[in-house]
Design a protein around this motif. Structure first.
Motif, PDB file in Angstrom:
ATOM      1  N   PRO A   9      28.867 -19.473  38.116  1.00  0.00           N
ATOM      2  CA  PRO A   9      28.132 -20.520  37.392  1.00  0.00           C
ATOM      3  C   PRO A   9      28.403 -20.400  35.893  1.00  0.00           C
ATOM      4  N   TYR A  10      28.575 -21.535  35.239  1.00  0.00           N
ATOM      5  CA  TYR A  10      28.849 -21.501  33.809  1.00  0.00           C
ATOM      6  C   TYR A  10      28.125 -22.602  33.048  1.00  0.00           C
ATOM      7  N   ARG A  11      27.829 -23.696  33.697  1.00  0.00           N
ATOM      8  CA  ARG A  11      27.229 -24.819  32.965  1.00  0.00           C
ATOM      9  C   ARG A  11      25.898 -24.446  32.321  1.00  0.00           C
ATOM     10  N   LEU A  12      25.056 -23.739  33.038  1.00  0.00           N
ATOM     11  CA  LEU A  12      23.743 -23.385  32.500  1.00  0.00           C
ATOM     12  C   LEU A  12      23.735 -22.020  31.823  1.00  0.00           C
ATOM     13  N   THR A  13      24.715 -21.183  32.091  1.00  0.00           N
ATOM     14  CA  THR A  13      24.657 -19.817  31.585  1.00  0.00           C
ATOM     15  C   THR A  13      25.556 -19.532  30.388  1.00  0.00           C
ATOM     16  N   LEU A  14      26.597 -20.323  30.172  1.00  0.00           N
ATOM     17  CA  LEU A  14      27.552 -20.002  29.118  1.00  0.00           C
ATOM     18  C   LEU A  14      26.934 -20.094  27.725  1.00  0.00           C
ATOM     19  N   ARG A  15      26.280 -21.183  27.409  1.00  0.00           N
ATOM     20  CA  ARG A  15      25.693 -21.349  26.070  1.00  0.00           C
ATOM     21  C   ARG A  15      24.652 -20.250  25.784  1.00  0.00           C
ATOM     22  N   PRO A  16      23.715 -19.935  26.698  1.00  0.00           N
ATOM     23  CA  PRO A  16      22.787 -18.828  26.424  1.00  0.00           C
ATOM     24  C   PRO A  16      23.501 -17.483  26.267  1.00  0.00           C
ATOM     25  N   ALA A  17      24.578 -17.275  27.012  1.00  0.00           N
ATOM     26  CA  ALA A  17      25.327 -16.020  26.883  1.00  0.00           C
ATOM     27  C   ALA A  17      25.948 -15.906  25.497  1.00  0.00           C
ATOM     28  N   ILE A  18      26.480 -17.000  24.979  1.00  0.00           N
ATOM     29  CA  ILE A  18      27.070 -16.993  23.639  1.00  0.00           C
ATOM     30  C   ILE A  18      25.993 -16.735  22.598  1.00  0.00           C
ATOM     31  N   MET A  19      24.839 -17.369  22.769  1.00  0.00           N
ATOM     32  CA  MET A  19      23.738 -17.158  21.828  1.00  0.00           C
ATOM     33  C   MET A  19      23.275 -15.703  21.859  1.00  0.00           C
ATOM     34  N   LEU A  20      23.188 -15.132  23.046  1.00  0.00           N
ATOM     35  CA  LEU A  20      22.785 -13.739  23.188  1.00  0.00           C
ATOM     36  C   LEU A  20      23.814 -12.820  22.526  1.00  0.00           C
ATOM     37  N   ALA A  21      25.093 -13.107  22.722  1.00  0.00           N
ATOM     38  CA  ALA A  21      26.145 -12.300  22.102  1.00  0.00           C
ATOM     39  C   ALA A  21      26.040 -12.353  20.586  1.00  0.00           C
ATOM     40  N   SER A  22      25.625 -13.493  20.044  1.00  0.00           N
ATOM     41  CA  SER A  22      25.520 -13.608  18.589  1.00  0.00           C
ATOM     42  C   SER A  22      24.430 -12.695  18.027  1.00  0.00           C
TER      43      SER A  22
END
Length: 115
Positions: A9-22
């Motif tokens: 899955p990437y549609r719902l998880t990619l943006r939060p993952a990037i924010m978390l990485a930041s």
């Protein structure tokens, strides 16, 4: 594209993952997702490098076309492109034959760096 290709899955998880990485990125550092549309501009990052760049690219990469590797290589002053015949995007290091080519390319790059 990598997540999509391996059916994760990437549609719902990619943006939060990037924010978390930041949150774990040093203040002032940029992750590269700042451009309009959220695209990661690898050519811009390559152009900023002040060290040798080795671009390893699978000949049959269905995620990033070979043209991407050529553009990234052309964007950097000290770069070289190693195309791995028969390799895709995800098997550069997991396929022993491809990994041997990648390892040799890394060794060649390191041997050419002056101390």
């Amino acid at each position: 594209n990598v997540l999509r290709q391996v059916a994760l899955p990437y549609r719902l998880t990619l943006r939060p993952a990037i924010m978390l990485a930041s949150l774990f990125t040093p203040r002032g550092a940029r992750l590269g997702f700042e451009s309009p549309g959220g695209a990661f501009d690898r050519c811009t990052h390559a152009a900023r490098l002040r060290c040798p760049l080795l671009v390893l690219h699978g000949e049959l990469d269905s995620v990033c076309p070979l043209d991407d590797g050529l553009l990234i290589t052309a964007s950097s002053r000290q770069s070289r492109l190693q195309v791995i015949p028969g390799a895709g995007h995800l098997d550069l290091w997991s396929n022993p034959a491809h990994a041997a080519i990648c390892t040799a390319a890394v060794r060649d790059l390191l041997a050419g760096i002056k101390s």
